[in-house]
Design a protein around this motif. Structure first.
Motif, short mmCIF file in Angstrom:
data_model
loop_
_atom_site.label_atom_id
_atom_site.label_comp_id
_atom_site.label_asym_id
_atom_site.label_seq_id
_atom_site.Cartn_x
_atom_site.Cartn_y
_atom_site.Cartn_z
N GLY A 148 0.81 -1.22 0.00
CA GLY A 148 0.00 0.00 0.00
C GLY A 148 0.84 1.26 0.00
N PHE A 149 2.12 1.14 0.40
CA PHE A 149 3.01 2.31 0.36
C PHE A 149 3.30 2.70 -1.10
CE2 PHE A 149 5.44 1.56 4.64
CZ PHE A 149 4.25 1.68 5.32
N ILE A 150 3.54 1.68 -1.89
CA ILE A 150 3.95 1.93 -3.29
C ILE A 150 2.79 2.58 -4.05
CG2 ILE A 150 4.82 0.84 -5.39
CD1 ILE A 150 5.69 -1.53 -3.45
N LEU A 151 1.62 1.96 -3.92
CA LEU A 151 0.45 2.48 -4.64
C LEU A 151 0.00 3.80 -4.03
CD1 LEU A 151 -1.46 -0.91 -4.90
CD2 LEU A 151 -0.18 0.21 -6.72
N GLY A 152 -0.04 3.84 -2.68
CA GLY A 152 -0.54 5.03 -1.99
C GLY A 152 0.32 6.26 -2.25
N GLY A 153 1.64 6.06 -2.33
CA GLY A 153 2.54 7.19 -2.60
C GLY A 153 2.24 7.81 -3.95
N ALA A 154 2.04 6.93 -4.95
CA ALA A 154 1.75 7.43 -6.30
C ALA A 154 0.39 8.13 -6.34
CB ALA A 154 1.79 6.27 -7.30
N VAL A 155 -0.59 7.58 -5.63
CA VAL A 155 -1.94 8.19 -5.61
C VAL A 155 -1.89 9.54 -4.90
CG1 VAL A 155 -4.29 7.94 -4.71
CG2 VAL A 155 -3.16 5.99 -5.78
N ALA A 156 -1.15 9.62 -3.79
CA ALA A 156 -1.04 10.88 -3.05
C ALA A 156 -0.44 11.96 -3.94
CB ALA A 156 -0.18 10.69 -1.80
N HIS A 157 0.58 11.59 -4.69
CA HIS A 157 1.21 12.54 -5.60
C HIS A 157 0.19 13.06 -6.63
CE1 HIS A 157 4.25 14.30 -8.20
NE2 HIS A 157 3.68 13.64 -9.20
N GLN A 158 -0.55 12.14 -7.21
CA GLN A 158 -1.52 12.52 -8.25
C GLN A 158 -2.64 13.40 -7.70
OE1 GLN A 158 0.06 11.85 -11.13
NE2 GLN A 158 -1.80 11.03 -12.04
N LEU A 159 -3.03 13.16 -6.44
CA LEU A 159 -4.15 13.92 -5.87
C LEU A 159 -3.67 15.13 -5.06
CD1 LEU A 159 -6.51 11.03 -4.65
CD2 LEU A 159 -6.86 12.54 -6.62
N SER A 160 -2.37 15.35 -5.07
CA SER A 160 -1.77 16.44 -4.27
C SER A 160 -2.20 16.35 -2.81
CB SER A 160 -2.16 17.82 -4.85
OG SER A 160 -1.69 17.93 -6.15
N ALA A 161 -2.19 15.12 -2.31
CA ALA A 161 -2.54 14.89 -0.90
C ALA A 161 -1.29 14.47 -0.14
CB ALA A 161 -3.60 13.79 -0.82
N GLY A 162 -1.35 14.55 1.19
CA GLY A 162 -0.25 14.03 2.00
C GLY A 162 -0.32 12.51 2.07
N PHE A 163 0.78 11.88 2.49
CA PHE A 163 0.78 10.42 2.63
C PHE A 163 1.06 10.03 4.08
CE2 PHE A 163 2.85 6.32 2.90
CZ PHE A 163 1.96 5.52 2.18
N VAL A 164 0.28 9.07 4.59
CA VAL A 164 0.47 8.61 5.97
C VAL A 164 0.70 7.09 5.95
CG1 VAL A 164 -0.52 8.59 8.28
CG2 VAL A 164 -1.36 10.21 6.60
N PRO A 165 1.83 6.63 6.49
CA PRO A 165 2.07 5.18 6.51
C PRO A 165 1.39 4.48 7.68
CG PRO A 165 4.02 6.35 7.29
CD PRO A 165 2.99 7.40 6.97
N ILE A 166 0.75 3.37 7.40
CA ILE A 166 0.24 2.48 8.46
C ILE A 166 1.17 1.28 8.43
CG2 ILE A 166 -1.69 1.08 9.27
CD1 ILE A 166 -3.56 3.11 8.01
#
Ligand SMILES: O=P(O)(O)OC[C@H]1O[C@H](OP(=O)(O)OP(=O)(O)O)[C@H](O)[C@@H]1O
Ligand SMILES: Nc1ncnc2[nH]cnc12
Length: 289
Positions: free
Chosen positions: A65-83
């Motif tokens: 989920g880090f790999i996918l979530g990081g790319a999605v956060a970038h695209q949506l200009s959102a911050g990323f939080v690791p669980i």
């Protein structure tokens, strides 16, 4: 013709039988990640429903989920939080124990990872039993997150994860591979795609598959096209055997018979790189019934 999103993603996901435990069909997305086109399409699909919406944070579940979530956060200009799995985060955390398809674990996140009221999308590669995602939802809610949705590339529908999350009031976005994987696992006990061929004894096809070797039958999926007589398939369908030209999973050898003839056709199977593709060239040897 451009392959459908489902075909692109499904062809890029590798299935490993009996990993990490006997009986588990492990859906390996490393092959998807290394395929630039499939990776982009997977991210686009995760991002698309939320483009233009206010999203404060993407919460990604370790590790995929880090790999996918990081790319999605970038695209949506959102911050990323690791669980994360327990014991990896340096600051104050909130922690929860959870069960998954093949074991028990604990996860945690930083207490200040999300501020109360922030809009969060939860991202992971796959939802199976939903134990991991449900635990992540509880952690996020514990620190006041407003969870807009949980998104996955793969849903294993028979394990009920989606229903579990929806029961917690979280909308789930995971449809694109859902149907395809359900059918995929339905027709081959080891999760392989039907390539329109069968051993003479009708007991599976690929010699390297332990389950086929053990005699588990292959079942034709409901969505496969019917055998085409003009391609030399129809009449002798139940008894034909094939040798894949660019297919690393060749079928068990058959005796050559003078009355057999070869036809070249395109079917789902492995491409030259060993990845599943919706259409690869295969040579079909048609035997008289
Ligand atoms: O819906 P569930 O039954 O809870 O299973 C889904 C979880 O299992 C996998 O992760 P895993 O725990 O294998 O960790 P990893 O990503 O670190 O390999 C997957 O990436 C999900 O996080
Ligand atoms: N079948 C599966 N494949 C990959 N990751 C998983 N996590 C839980 N079940 C899984």
């Amino acid at each position: 013709m451009k392959p459908s999103l489902e075909d692109t993603l499904l062809a890029a996901i590798r299935t490993i039988p009996d990993y990490p435990k006997p009986g588990i069909l492990f859906r390996d997305i490393t092959t998807l990640l290394s395929d630039a086109r499939a990776f982009r399409r997977a991210i686009d699909e995760l991002v698309h429903p939320y483009a233009g919406q206010k999203v404060d944070k993407i919460a990604g579940i370790e590790a995929r989920g880090f790999i996918l979530g990081g790319a999605v956060a970038h695209q949506l200009s959102a911050g990323f939080v690791p669980i994360r799995k327990k014991g990896k985060l340096p600051y104050e955390t909130v922690r929860i124990a959870y069960s998954l398809e093949y074991g028990l674990d604990e996860m945690e996140m930083h207490r200040d990872g999300v501020s109360p009221g922030e809009k969060v999308i939860l991202i992971d590669d796959l939802i199976a039993t939903g134990g991991t995602a449900a635990a992540a939802v509880q952690l996020l809610r514990q620190i006041g997150a407003d969870i807009i949705a949980a998104c996955f590339v793969i849903d294993l529908p028979d394990l009920g994860g989606r229903e579990k999350l929806e029961g917690l009031g979280v909308p789930v976005n995971a449809d694109r591979v859902r149907r395809a994987l359900r059918e995929c696992s339905a027709f081959s006990p080891c999760g392989r795609r039907w390539i329109g061929a069968q051993r003479r004894d009708g007991r599976g096809c690929w010699t390297e598959c332990c389950r086929c070797q053990a005699g588990a039958p292959l079942i034709r999926p409901s969505f496969a096209r019917p055998p085409s007589p003009t391609r030399g398939e129809g009449r002798s369908y139940p008894t034909f055997t094939s040798t894949a030209l660019s297919n690393s999973m060749t079928l068990s050898p058959v005796e050559s018979k003078a009355s057999e003839r070869s036809v070249s056709t395109r079917q789902p199977g492995r491409d030259a790189m060993g990845r599943w593709a919706s259409a690869v060239r295969v040579k079909v040897t048609v035997s008289p019934a």
